[in-house]
Design a protein around this motif. Structure first.
Motif, PDB file in Angstrom:
ATOM      1  N   VAL A 146      31.873  -1.944   4.309  1.00 49.15           N
ATOM      2  CA  VAL A 146      31.281  -0.608   4.372  1.00 49.15           C
ATOM      3  C   VAL A 146      29.912  -0.692   3.734  1.00 49.15           C
ATOM      4  O   VAL A 146      29.723  -1.361   2.717  1.00 49.15           O
ATOM      5  N   LEU A 147      28.936  -0.043   4.352  1.00 53.59           N
ATOM      6  CA  LEU A 147      27.573  -0.065   3.844  1.00 53.59           C
ATOM      7  C   LEU A 147      27.007   1.347   3.798  1.00 53.59           C
ATOM      8  O   LEU A 147      27.565   2.272   4.405  1.00 53.59           O
ATOM      9  N   PRO A 148      25.940   1.542   3.044  1.00 51.14           N
ATOM     10  CA  PRO A 148      25.376   2.887   2.917  1.00 51.14           C
ATOM     11  C   PRO A 148      25.028   3.490   4.277  1.00 51.14           C
ATOM     12  O   PRO A 148      24.505   2.804   5.165  1.00 51.14           O
ATOM     13  N   TYR A 149      25.317   4.780   4.413  1.00 51.02           N
ATOM     14  CA  TYR A 149      25.073   5.481   5.676  1.00 51.02           C
ATOM     15  C   TYR A 149      25.103   6.974   5.415  1.00 51.02           C
ATOM     16  O   TYR A 149      25.908   7.457   4.622  1.00 51.02           O
ATOM     17  N   ASP A 150      24.229   7.697   6.094  1.00 49.05           N
ATOM     18  CA  ASP A 150      24.178   9.146   5.916  1.00 49.05           C
ATOM     19  C   ASP A 150      25.188   9.807   6.860  1.00 49.05           C
ATOM     20  O   ASP A 150      24.836  10.349   7.907  1.00 49.05           O
ATOM     21  N   GLY A 151      26.460   9.730   6.469  1.00 50.78           N
ATOM     22  CA  GLY A 151      27.541  10.256   7.295  1.00 50.78           C
ATOM     23  C   GLY A 151      28.765   9.368   7.139  1.00 50.78           C
ATOM     24  O   GLY A 151      28.872   8.592   6.184  1.00 50.78           O
ATOM     25  N   PHE A 152      29.691   9.472   8.098  1.00 49.87           N
ATOM     26  CA  PHE A 152      30.854   8.586   8.099  1.00 49.87           C
ATOM     27  C   PHE A 152      31.037   8.043   9.510  1.00 49.87           C
ATOM     28  O   PHE A 152      31.143   8.798  10.481  1.00 49.87           O
ATOM     29  N   ARG A 153      31.094   6.722   9.603  1.00 54.87           N
ATOM     30  CA  ARG A 153      31.136   6.052  10.903  1.00 54.87           C
ATOM     31  C   ARG A 153      32.025   4.814  10.792  1.00 54.87           C
ATOM     32  O   ARG A 153      32.037   4.139   9.751  1.00 54.87           O
ATOM     33  N   VAL A 154      32.765   4.536  11.859  1.00 51.35           N
ATOM     34  CA  VAL A 154      33.600   3.331  11.905  1.00 51.35           C
ATOM     35  C   VAL A 154      33.308   2.590  13.199  1.00 51.35           C
ATOM     36  O   VAL A 154      33.444   3.145  14.295  1.00 51.35           O
ATOM     37  N   SER A 155      32.905   1.322  13.084  1.00 52.74           N
ATOM     38  CA  SER A 155      32.676   0.441  14.236  1.00 52.74           C
ATOM     39  C   SER A 155      33.715  -0.672  14.160  1.00 52.74           C
ATOM     40  O   SER A 155      33.692  -1.477  13.228  1.00 52.74           O
ATOM     41  N   PHE A 156      34.623  -0.713  15.114  1.00 50.12           N
ATOM     42  CA  PHE A 156      35.785  -1.608  15.010  1.00 50.12           C
ATOM     43  C   PHE A 156      35.890  -2.498  16.243  1.00 50.12           C
ATOM     44  O   PHE A 156      35.812  -2.027  17.377  1.00 50.12           O
ATOM     45  N   THR A 157      36.105  -3.783  15.994  1.00 47.09           N
ATOM     46  CA  THR A 157      36.373  -4.744  17.062  1.00 47.09           C
ATOM     47  C   THR A 157      37.790  -5.276  16.894  1.00 47.09           C
ATOM     48  O   THR A 157      38.139  -5.820  15.847  1.00 47.09           O
ATOM     49  N   SER A 158      38.611  -5.085  17.922  1.00 49.85           N
ATOM     50  CA  SER A 158      39.977  -5.606  17.934  1.00 49.85           C
ATOM     51  C   SER A 158      40.023  -6.804  18.880  1.00 49.85           C
ATOM     52  O   SER A 158      39.517  -6.729  20.004  1.00 49.85           O
ATOM     53  N   ILE A 159      40.607  -7.900  18.421  1.00 48.96           N
ATOM     54  CA  ILE A 159      40.715  -9.102  19.248  1.00 48.96           C
ATOM     55  C   ILE A 159      42.185  -9.476  19.349  1.00 48.96           C
ATOM     56  O   ILE A 159      42.823  -9.825  18.354  1.00 48.96           O
ATOM     57  N   ASN A 160      42.727  -9.369  20.546  1.00 43.38           N
ATOM     58  CA  ASN A 160      44.145  -9.640  20.784  1.00 43.38           C
ATOM     59  C   ASN A 160      44.263 -10.761  21.806  1.00 43.38           C
ATOM     60  O   ASN A 160      43.620 -10.705  22.867  1.00 43.38           O
ATOM     61  N   PRO A 161      45.077 -11.797  21.529  1.00 41.67           N
ATOM     62  CA  PRO A 161      45.161 -12.935  22.449  1.00 41.67           C
ATOM     63  C   PRO A 161      45.812 -12.606  23.793  1.00 41.67           C
ATOM     64  O   PRO A 161      45.658 -13.362  24.758  1.00 41.67           O
ATOM     65  N   HIS A 162      46.556 -11.484  23.853  1.00 40.56           N
ATOM     66  CA  HIS A 162      47.207 -11.149  25.108  1.00 40.56           C
ATOM     67  C   HIS A 162      46.158 -10.717  26.143  1.00 40.56           C
ATOM     68  O   HIS A 162      45.321  -9.865  25.855  1.00 40.56           O
ATOM     69  N   PRO A 163      46.200 -11.284  27.357  1.00 42.39           N
ATOM     70  CA  PRO A 163      45.172 -10.975  28.364  1.00 42.39           C
ATOM     71  C   PRO A 163      45.131  -9.507  28.776  1.00 42.39           C
ATOM     72  O   PRO A 163      44.097  -9.018  29.249  1.00 42.39           O
ATOM     73  N   LEU A 164      46.223  -8.785  28.584  1.00 40.03           N
ATOM     74  CA  LEU A 164      46.255  -7.368  28.933  1.00 40.03           C
ATOM     75  C   LEU A 164      45.311  -6.556  28.044  1.00 40.03           C
ATOM     76  O   LEU A 164      44.779  -5.531  28.461  1.00 40.03           O
ATOM     77  N   ILE A 165      45.120  -7.038  26.809  1.00 36.84           N
ATOM     78  CA  ILE A 165      44.332  -6.285  25.833  1.00 36.84           C
ATOM     79  C   ILE A 165      42.992  -6.947  25.570  1.00 36.84           C
ATOM     80  O   ILE A 165      41.941  -6.328  25.713  1.00 36.84           O
ATOM     81  N   GLY A 166      43.014  -8.210  25.149  1.00 37.07           N
ATOM     82  CA  GLY A 166      41.770  -8.935  24.904  1.00 37.07           C
ATOM     83  C   GLY A 166      40.935  -8.326  23.798  1.00 37.07           C
ATOM     84  O   GLY A 166      41.459  -7.907  22.763  1.00 37.07           O
ATOM     85  N   ILE A 167      39.632  -8.223  24.024  1.00 39.32           N
ATOM     86  CA  ILE A 167      38.699  -7.687  23.030  1.00 39.32           C
ATOM     87  C   ILE A 167      38.422  -6.212  23.337  1.00 39.32           C
ATOM     88  O   ILE A 167      38.081  -5.862  24.466  1.00 39.32           O
ATOM     89  N   GLN A 168      38.608  -5.375  22.334  1.00 39.54           N
ATOM     90  CA  GLN A 168      38.276  -3.958  22.458  1.00 39.54           C
ATOM     91  C   GLN A 168      37.333  -3.581  21.310  1.00 39.54           C
ATOM     92  O   GLN A 168      37.542  -3.994  20.179  1.00 39.54           O
ATOM     93  N   TYR A 169      36.329  -2.790  21.632  1.00 35.06           N
ATOM     94  CA  TYR A 169      35.369  -2.320  20.626  1.00 35.06           C
ATOM     95  C   TYR A 169      35.184  -0.819  20.790  1.00 35.06           C
ATOM     96  O   TYR A 169      35.078  -0.308  21.909  1.00 35.06           O
ATOM     97  N   HIS A 170      35.160  -0.127  19.646  1.00 41.02           N
ATOM     98  CA  HIS A 170      34.869   1.306  19.692  1.00 41.02           C
ATOM     99  C   HIS A 170      34.065   1.677  18.455  1.00 41.02           C
ATOM    100  O   HIS A 170      34.324   1.193  17.355  1.00 41.02           O
ATOM    101  N   ASP A 171      33.079   2.534  18.684  1.00 40.27           N
ATOM    102  CA  ASP A 171      32.209   3.009  17.606  1.00 40.27           C
ATOM    103  C   ASP A 171      32.393   4.515  17.498  1.00 40.27           C
ATOM    104  O   ASP A 171      32.107   5.245  18.455  1.00 40.27           O
ATOM    105  N   PHE A 172      32.879   4.964  16.343  1.00 39.38           N
ATOM    106  CA  PHE A 172      33.168   6.391  16.168  1.00 39.38           C
ATOM    107  C   PHE A 172      32.401   6.939  14.976  1.00 39.38           C
ATOM    108  O   PHE A 172      32.519   6.432  13.861  1.00 39.38           O
TER     109      PHE A 172
END
Length: 275
Positions: A146-172
């Motif tokens: 977590v780093l300084p920011y004027d607000g609250f934000r989450v940027s998340f990268t999920s990496i799953n070995p199953h081909p159905l899911i794989g890499i997912q990224y979302h910035d909220f």
């Protein structure tokens, strides 16, 4: 000045625990200023209280657990996430089991309960944790920071070995409770079918079913998704709930493959600096 908030009236809910599989009666009650979020085990003669703070975390096996001595409450992250989104500083949570109800596997029911209870502004200033330096927890290829920011934000990268899911990224970026409800709160817990039986042998996931868990196997999804990237959105939901154990944070959270263990380690590190 941002004031502390509690709920306006009592509100109750009955359901089953995700991991325990037992019926749970839960009541949320208003609490005075500077109380914080406090769970109360009403099924015990001592009515043991457990404050929802990072220093009370004792386990992160498939869920976040807080304890007071031998008394524990686990799978608190969905409720804590909804409390963060509702700006609740003070609340008593009476519960007659070791685990809150799973509801539909998301935070949405908890958010609706808090809306039903209403929000009451209190007379004292809220303690907002404004991140003023970089905090980071690493575990090989996994990390959360977590780093300084004027607000609250989450940027998340999920990496799953199953081909159905794989890499997912979302910035909220949290700009309103309504946006959280639309994009994050309704994202549900996810499980791989082959893991389910192993979890049950460990005494976990006993209350899980297709009504409260999204399950996938090697052929595909066993129930309908609410988002194509529902997994990573639920990861953000969990991270918000886990980090609420440090307090109401203002900062930018960046995570790769993080889970309850790293989330709560970061919360402990932040809490130690701000208490």
């Amino acid at each position: 000045m941002i004031k502390q908030k509690t709920i306006a009236v009592d509100v109750s809910y009955t359901g089953i625990g995700l991991h325990s599989g037992t019926e749970v009666n839960m009541k949320l009650r208003p609490a005075p200023v500077d109380t914080g979020i406090v769970f109360i085990r009403t099924d015990l003669p001592e009515k043991t209280q457990i404050k929802a703070i990072a220093s009370n975390v004792t386990s992160t096996l498939r869920a976040t657990t807080i304890s007071n001595g031998d008394v524990k409450i686990f799978t608190i992250e969905h409720l804590m996430s909804a409390l963060f989104a509702s700006d609740i500083d003070n609340c008593y949570i009476e519960i007659d089991s070791e685990e809150p109800p799973v509801t539909d596997g998301s935070a949405n029911v908890f958010l609706e309960l808090l809306e039903k209870a209403g929000i009451k502004e209190q007379e004292k200033e809220a303690d907002i944790i404004t991140i003023n330096k970089v905090y980071r927890i690493d575990d090989k290829e996994r990390f959360i920071m977590v780093l300084p920011y004027d607000g609250f934000r989450v940027s998340f990268t999920s990496i799953n070995p199953h081909p159905l899911i794989g890499i997912q990224y979302h910035d909220f970026e949290f700009t309103s409770k309504d946006l959280y409800k639309k994009e994050i709160a309704i994202a549900r817990t996810i499980a791989y079918e082959k893991e389910v039986e192993a979890l049950r042998k460990m005494g976990l996931g006993l209350g899980g079913n297709l009504d409260n868990v999204i399950v996938y196997n090697d052929e595909g999804w066993m129930n309908k998704l609410r988002f194509p990237d529902e997994l990573v959105r639920h990861k953000i939901l969990d991270a918000i709930g886990d980090l609420r154990l440090a307090g109401r944070i203002k900062g930018h959270v960046i995570a790769v493959k993080s889970g309850h263990e790293l989330n709560t380690k970061l919360a402990k590190k932040i809490l130690a600096d701000f208490t």
